[in-house]
Design a protein around this motif. Structure first.
Motif, PDB file in Angstrom:
ATOM      1  N   HIS A  81      -4.841  -5.951   2.350  1.00  0.00           N
ATOM      2  CA  HIS A  81      -4.147  -4.669   1.974  1.00  0.00           C
ATOM      3  C   HIS A  81      -4.844  -3.970   3.385  1.00  0.00           C
ATOM      4  O   HIS A  81      -4.041  -3.020   3.650  1.00  0.00           O
ATOM      5  CB  HIS A  81      -4.535  -4.286   0.744  1.00  0.00           C
ATOM      6  N   ALA A 108      -2.841   0.651  -3.785  1.00  0.00           N
ATOM      7  CA  ALA A 108      -2.464  -0.765  -3.143  1.00  0.00           C
ATOM      8  C   ALA A 108      -2.603  -1.554  -4.286  1.00  0.00           C
ATOM      9  O   ALA A 108      -2.972  -1.374  -5.295  1.00  0.00           O
ATOM     10  CB  ALA A 108      -3.708  -1.032  -2.162  1.00  0.00           C
ATOM     11  N   VAL A 127       0.939  -1.418  -0.028  1.00  0.00           N
ATOM     12  CA  VAL A 127       0.025  -0.075  -0.039  1.00  0.00           C
ATOM     13  C   VAL A 127       1.004   1.149   0.034  1.00  0.00           C
ATOM     14  O   VAL A 127       2.234   1.059   0.466  1.00  0.00           O
ATOM     15  CB  VAL A 127      -1.141   0.197   1.210  1.00  0.00           C
TER      16      VAL A 127
END
Length: 163
Positions: free
Chosen positions: A60, A72, A44
């Protein structure tokens, strides 16, 4: 943007490793087993523009510590002439569903640490939410039709729309 239960996995101290410099990356990568380097990593770019990395099967949302992100996806690396470079990078993240227009944030985070990178995502994923049934779709082959209800999908990224 993805399933709400992913946010429940976030734990203090469980976020991805913040990479602010080449030295940070070198320290992080030197501690990894070689077999882990064979797979892409979850990444990310957090709200401050900092690259965070975690093992591939990490969520994520967890990598981001539950916070907002600028981008991301997944990223893989290769070593060339004693320096690390990004080999492949995608925006594939069903937790955040970033638009392909999030690339500049990724480029800036990589440039900040001095890492060679491609000129854009090497694999682009196009996410859209259906206005009719509200389901999340991945657009394939530029076919902007909802796979759930058959309605047309918007051409512009809309995954972050309320409702």
């Amino acid at each position: 943007m993805g399933p709400a239960e992913l946010k429940e996995l976030v734990r203090a101290g469980g976020e991805g490793r913040s990479i602010r410099s080449a030295a940070d990356f070198d320290e992080w990568v030197s501690a990894l087993p070689l077999d882990e380097l064979a797979e892409p990593f979850t990444f990310v770019v957090d709200g401050d523009g900092v690259l965070r990395l975690a093992p591939r099967r990490s969520e994520h949302v967890v990598c981001a510590g539950g916070g907002e992100v600028l981008s991301a996806g997944e990223m893989s690396f290769r070593e060339e002439s004693g320096r690390w470079a990004v080999e492949e990078v995608s925006n594939q993240s069903t937790g955040y569903c970033p638009d392909i227009s999030s690339w500049p944030a990724v480029a800036e985070a990589l440039d900040l640490i001095g890492m060679h990178r491609p000129p854009g995502f090497t694999h682009e994923v196009v996410f859209r939410r259906c206005h009719s049934c509200r389901e999340l779709n991945i657009v394939r082959e530029k076919d902007f039709v909802c796979v759930f209800c058959g309605e047309d999908l918007p051409r512009e990224w809309n995954v972050g729309e309320p409702g």
